[in-house]
Scaffold this motif. Structure first.
Motif, PDB file in Angstrom:
ATOM      1  N   GLN A 189      53.758 -17.492  -6.387  1.00 43.11           N
ATOM      2  CA  GLN A 189      52.514 -16.814  -6.022  1.00 43.11           C
ATOM      3  C   GLN A 189      52.396 -16.681  -4.501  1.00 43.11           C
ATOM      4  N   ARG A 228      52.471  -8.910 -14.798  1.00 45.20           N
ATOM      5  CA  ARG A 228      51.494  -7.932 -14.306  1.00 45.20           C
ATOM      6  C   ARG A 228      50.327  -8.658 -13.631  1.00 45.20           C
ATOM      7  N   LEU A 229      49.852  -9.732 -14.277  1.00 44.13           N
ATOM      8  CA  LEU A 229      48.709 -10.456 -13.713  1.00 44.13           C
ATOM      9  C   LEU A 229      49.091 -11.162 -12.414  1.00 44.13           C
ATOM     10  N   ALA A 286      49.978 -23.687 -14.398  1.00 44.92           N
ATOM     11  CA  ALA A 286      50.971 -23.131 -13.499  1.00 44.92           C
ATOM     12  C   ALA A 286      52.019 -24.182 -13.176  1.00 44.92           C
ATOM     13  N   GLN A 298      55.854 -21.430 -10.322  1.00 40.63           N
ATOM     14  CA  GLN A 298      54.917 -20.303 -10.352  1.00 40.63           C
ATOM     15  C   GLN A 298      53.989 -20.328  -9.146  1.00 40.63           C
ATOM     16  N   ARG A 319      44.957 -24.025 -10.602  1.00 40.30           N
ATOM     17  CA  ARG A 319      46.040 -23.262 -11.225  1.00 40.30           C
ATOM     18  C   ARG A 319      47.021 -24.201 -11.915  1.00 40.30           C
ATOM     19  N   MET A 334      54.770 -16.273 -18.944  1.00 35.19           N
ATOM     20  CA  MET A 334      53.996 -15.941 -17.756  1.00 35.19           C
ATOM     21  C   MET A 334      53.846 -14.436 -17.662  1.00 35.19           C
ATOM     22  N   ASN A 335      52.705 -14.039 -17.209  1.00 34.68           N
ATOM     23  CA  ASN A 335      52.356 -12.624 -17.239  1.00 34.68           C
ATOM     24  C   ASN A 335      52.608 -11.989 -15.875  1.00 34.68           C
ATOM     25  N   ARG A 359      45.295  -8.645  -5.204  1.00 32.61           N
ATOM     26  CA  ARG A 359      43.862  -8.866  -5.093  1.00 32.61           C
ATOM     27  C   ARG A 359      43.497  -9.831  -3.969  1.00 32.61           C
TER      28      ARG A 359
END
Lengths: 400, 223
Positions: free
Chosen positions: A327, A4-5, A319, A323, A314, A1-2, A12
């Motif tokens: 989020q 940073r994203l 996901a 995750q 997702r 899993m990223n 965002r």
């Protein structure tokens, strides 16, 4: 899993749902700002009061207050503190090195056609040392002036301005309660006392003059004793109590007709009195932050419902429940932390503006730290339920 | 590639009546096949796709994907397979609103570890011919363009299997042809595709056809 994203995704969300994010964060912004302002103003006021108290009660000193109320039912006024009591204390107790009696009354003070009602304070020969307040111009009372109950006065600088404007007050004659007094000097600046009394707008006269010529009284209001450096305050209080009770001939069952305050007691009293401002008022801000948490949780629950297809998608693209939970937790945390930072900035700015008008007001760092910590807690609490609900959604149902 | 046996799926309707959507279904799809799944509405096509895509679980039966029995895997492992080995294309596109094409395509990479997610998203968009629409939001794109973004999203993690549920159901004939061309291109490149469709013309162009009727699966003869 990223990671940073994931993080940039939760940031965002602000941009995607600007108005909603604004409304979500508003409660935290206001709560944190209010917390910082209230706590800063409260503790600054406390520091200010304590500083004044320290000047009056610092070090090895104690203050004796005459009791002003009746303490028995026989019509006898309780307070019997006299200048002679102080002389006796000084003579009998080796740890008492200096004393100053105090007596105040309000009287009409006039100079030419200016009339003002002012606080008149009787002060002893040693008041400049014992009370820590001498003159900035002219001379202090001399011993002979005290002994002879001379008609001389010292005035605060604000009194000087109000009575004399640009004239030099030294040597001028004013009337106090209709009797003439000669001005010997202008008192050092002293600010306000803890009750808000302006100490720079007063008139001081010799204690003897006060007792005999102005109020015609036998008993003084208060006294301050200076003790030898490092004296045992508790023991000194006991000794003074014994001497005064004996001199006032109080029976074993009768209460003290005076109160004794030491610096520690005074500090404690001030802090207790100030708890309303330093603790309870900021506590209301914390309650406001809890309400903000409910608002965030509420809006996020609606957001989970509205974003059900997003959650389903997702999950479809891989996901895990954890995750998805992460989020929504991150969104809640980022919202409240970001709002907390804005609130902290706002609070600090307000305190800074207040500080420009009142230099005693400074930022309380503990309030800033506590505010941000609370924002973190708010984010965690508010995110829990929505995150769980989002993670529990079935992908198939969510995508319908 | 895909092999399933005795798949059963029953739903309980709100009125408590039980609805048997899939009744003991068997089937297989070979590696590299372009399989069409046809059948009337409500026949269980989407349910089958959801089960094969690990979005849903059958009541009973076995399912082997890429030689691995996946029926009883835990949710995390199933999520990993959806992320790595399967790409989904839906009738309603399911793009995130107010989010650019690149970011939409990047979404599967959020849940995997690849070095340059944005570069891969840009490359995937290039493959569906949207290099000039990278930063457009869905509402600024036509339906066909939105579906192409969704296909790029399905491709971005290089899955071996693409599952498409009525991908052209909301699109007009001309755009449908564009989308079909993309799928045919992917098929030529060796990917396994399962396409659910109502459109018999499209089904005719696939390498094999599976018909679902009344919860049962029939293999139609290849033309």
């Amino acid at each position: 899993m990223n990671k940073r994203l994931i993080l940039s995704g939760s940031v965002r969300v602000f941009a995607r749902y600007k108005l909603r994010s604004f409304l979500m964060g508003l409660g935290v912004v206001i709560g944190v700002a209010a917390l910082i302002v209230m706590r800063s103003v409260g503790t600054s006021a406390e520091d200010d009061v304590l500083e004044n108290f320290n000047r009056l009660f610092s070090g090895s000193a104690m203050t004796i207050m005459n009791r002003a109320q009746r303490i028995d039912g026989e019509g006898q006024w309780a307070g019997k503190l006299t200048v002679e009591d102080l002389e006796a204390l000084s003579a009998e107790l080796p740890q008492v090195v200096d004393f100053d009696p105090g007596k105040t009354a309000t009287r009409e003070v006039s100079y030419r056609d200016v009339n003002r009602s002012l606080m008149i304070r009787g002060a002893g020969e040693r008041a400049d040392v014992v009370m820590g307040r001498g003159v900035m111009r002219g001379e202090f009372f001399s011993g002979s002036e005290i002994r002879s109950a001379a008609r001389v006065a010292l005035i605060g600088f604000k009194t000087a301005e109000s009575l004399f404007e640009d004239e030099d007050p030294l040597g001028k004659q004013i009337e106090i309660g209709g009797s003439p007094f000669r001005i010997k000097g202008v008192l050092e600046e002293h600010g306000f006392d803890p009750h808000g009394m302006d100490l720079d707008d007063q008139v001081h006269v010799p204690i003897t003059t006060m007792m005999r010529r102005i109020v015609n009284a036998q008993y003084i209001d208060s006294a301050r004793l200076l003790l030898v450096e490092g004296a045992d305050l508790e023991a000194a209080v006991d000794d003074v109590t014994d001497v005064l009770r004996a001199r006032h001939e109080l029976g074993a069952t009768v209460q003290d007709d005076f109160s004794i305050y030491t610096p520690n007691q005074v500090q404690r009293l001030v802090k207790e009195a100030n708890q309303v401002v330093t603790v309870y008022l900021p506590a209301t801000a914390v309650i406001a932050l809890l309400v903000a948490a409910i608002v965030i949780a509420n809006i996020m629950l609606m957001s989970v419902r509205e974003r059900t297809p997003e959650i389903g998608l997702r999950k479809a693209v891989g996901a895990t429940e954890g995750q998805i939970k992460g989020q929504f937790f991150a969104e809640s945390l980022v919202t409240s932390l970001f709002s907390g930072l804005i609130g902290a900035g706002l609070g600090i700015a307000i305190v800074a503006v207040l500080g420009m008008h009142n230099t005693t007001i400074t930022i309380a760092p503990d309030a800033v730290a506590f505010g941000l910590l609370t924002a973190l807690v708010v984010g965690t609490l508010a995110g829990y339920l929505p995150a769980r609900r989002a993670a529990g959604l079935e992908a198939v149902e969510a995508l319908k | 590639m895909i092999q399933f046996r005795n798949i059963r799926k029953t739903y309980e309707r709100p009125d408590r009546a039980r609805l048997e959507v899939l009744k003991d279904v068997d089937g297989r799809i070979e590696e590299g096949a372009f399989a069409a799944v046809v059948g009337p509405s409500g026949s269980g096509k989407s349910t089958l796709m959801n089960i094969l895509g690990l979005l849903d679980q059958p009541d009973s039966g076995t399912y082997t994907l890429n030689g691995r029995e996946v029926t009883d895997l835990d949710p995390t492992e199933r999520a990993r397979i959806r992320n790595q080995d399967i790409g989904f294309v839906f009738q309603q596109f399911h793009l995130l609103p107010r989010t650019s094409a690149v970011e939409n395509v990047t979404l599967p990479l959020v849940y995997s570890d690849v070095p340059d997610p944005e570069d891969r998203a840009v490359a995937a968009l290039a493959r569906v011919g949207l290099s000039d629409r990278l930063h457009h939001h869905p509402h600024e794109l036509s339906g066909g363009q939105q579906q192409r973004v969704a296909i790029a999203r399905a491709l971005v993690n290089n899955p071996r299997l693409i599952l498409a549920d009525e991908p052209t159901g909301n699109l007009d004939a001309e755009v449908t042809e564009e989308i079909m061309e993309i799928f045919l291109g992917l098929h030529r490149a060796g990917r396994t595709i399962m396409l659910i469709t109502h459109d018999s013309d499209l089904a005719a162009r696939c390498t094999e056809r599976l018909r679902i009727e009344d919860g049962r699966l029939f293999e139609e003869a290849t033309v």
